[in-house]
Write an enzyme that holds these catalytic residues in place. Structure first.
Site, mmCIF file in Angstrom:
data_model
loop_
_atom_site.group_PDB
_atom_site.id
_atom_site.type_symbol
_atom_site.label_atom_id
_atom_site.label_comp_id
_atom_site.label_asym_id
_atom_site.label_seq_id
_atom_site.Cartn_x
_atom_site.Cartn_y
_atom_site.Cartn_z
ATOM 1 N N CYS A 1 0.922 -1.218 -0.109
ATOM 2 C CA CYS A 1 0.136 0.097 0.189
ATOM 3 C C CYS A 1 0.949 1.325 0.198
ATOM 4 O O CYS A 1 1.369 1.483 -0.908
ATOM 5 C CB CYS A 1 -0.967 -0.234 1.296
ATOM 6 S SG CYS A 1 -2.418 1.143 1.080
ATOM 7 N N HIS B 1 -3.390 -5.569 1.204
ATOM 8 C CA HIS B 1 -2.484 -5.854 2.257
ATOM 9 C C HIS B 1 -2.301 -7.317 2.861
ATOM 10 O O HIS B 1 -3.396 -7.805 3.527
ATOM 11 C CB HIS B 1 -3.183 -5.173 3.441
ATOM 12 C CG HIS B 1 -3.066 -3.631 3.495
ATOM 13 N ND1 HIS B 1 -2.127 -3.036 4.464
ATOM 14 C CD2 HIS B 1 -3.598 -2.632 2.646
ATOM 15 C CE1 HIS B 1 -2.208 -1.703 4.203
ATOM 16 N NE2 HIS B 1 -3.402 -1.373 3.014
ATOM 17 N N GLU C 1 -0.712 -8.749 5.110
ATOM 18 C CA GLU C 1 -0.467 -8.927 6.432
ATOM 19 C C GLU C 1 -1.855 -9.037 7.092
ATOM 20 O O GLU C 1 -1.672 -9.580 8.543
ATOM 21 C CB GLU C 1 0.326 -7.746 6.948
ATOM 22 C CG GLU C 1 -0.240 -6.434 7.179
ATOM 23 C CD GLU C 1 -0.441 -5.515 5.991
ATOM 24 O OE1 GLU C 1 -0.690 -4.424 6.104
ATOM 25 O OE2 GLU C 1 -0.350 -6.161 4.788
#
Length: 226
Positions: free
Chosen positions: A87, A196, A198
């Site tokens: 991002c 994302h 994660e």
């Protein structure tokens, strides 16, 4: 010996702790790096996480690109250090010219936060080798300036060289050219994407999917087998 992966925190970073958690889940050791650090503490790879570094003033990632830590990241990335930009980290990589093109505001001018379907286009990078080309995955997406743009020559080169790493499926959430969600450099050690991963590493939280975990297991396997 445990692989050590640095996670850079800039003023305005939001997802550094989530990224550190994802690295632990994958079996590596996260190492916190501050934006003023010039020493990368002998890490084996670096992640530039999401957020709004320096409030996105001037342009998303434009100020962070000139942080002291980035001088070292740029030099080592050019020498082969694996670097992942998520991002805002992707935005910083384009500002640093480690990846081509740039990021503009979403075409609908709204912040988006959704689970996004992607197709893996390149599974031959330091960060994507645990995927298979053509695999469809779901990864959380949240951004305001996520529209990937580049001139026609750059787009043609990315497509011809297989450097589009991920592509949006079913819908283009931000107007990115060629439905591009993520790209890689020619060497395959630097990857940037807007979604994302994660936030998709543990089945008990978030969407319940672990489609983002292969980012972190890919780099771990590369480092262990190096």
């Amino acid at each position: 010996m445990t692989a050590r992966i640095g996670v850079v925190t800039f003023p305005g970073s939001l997802d550094d702790r989530d990224t550190q958690r994802a690295i632990r889940v994958a079996g590596a050791e996260p190492v916190a790096l501050w934006h003023k650090d010039k020493d990368l503490k002998q890490v084996d790879a670096v992640v530039l996480c999401g957020g709004f570094s320096y409030g996105d003033y001037l342009r998303a990632g434009a100020i962070a690109r000139f942080s002291p830590v980035m001088d070292t990241v740029i030099d080592q990335a050019k020498a082969g250090l694996p670097v992942l930009g998520i991002c805002n980290g992707f935005q910083i990589l384009t500002e640093a010219h480690l990846l081509p093109g740039g990021m503009l505001g979403n075409d609908h001018l709204h912040f988006i936060c959704r689970d996004q379907k992607l197709r893996v286009e390149n599974a031959d990078t330091s960060w994507t080798s645990d995927y298979t080309a053509g695999q469809e995955i779901h990864i959380p997406l949240k951004n305001m300036d996520g529209r990937y743009v580049a001139d026609r020559r750059t787009l043609d080169e990315l497509e011809a060289e297989g450097r589009v790493a991920f592509r949006y499926l079913d819908m283009n959430p931000n107007g990115s050219l060629n439905d591009i969600a993520g790209i890689t450099n020619a060497a395959g050690n630097v990857v940037g994407l807007m979604p994302h991963p994660e936030h998709a590493v543990e089945s008990l939280i978030g969407t319940g999917r672990t489609d983002g975990l292969p980012f972190f297991t890919s780099i771990l396997k590369k480092l262990v087998n190096a």
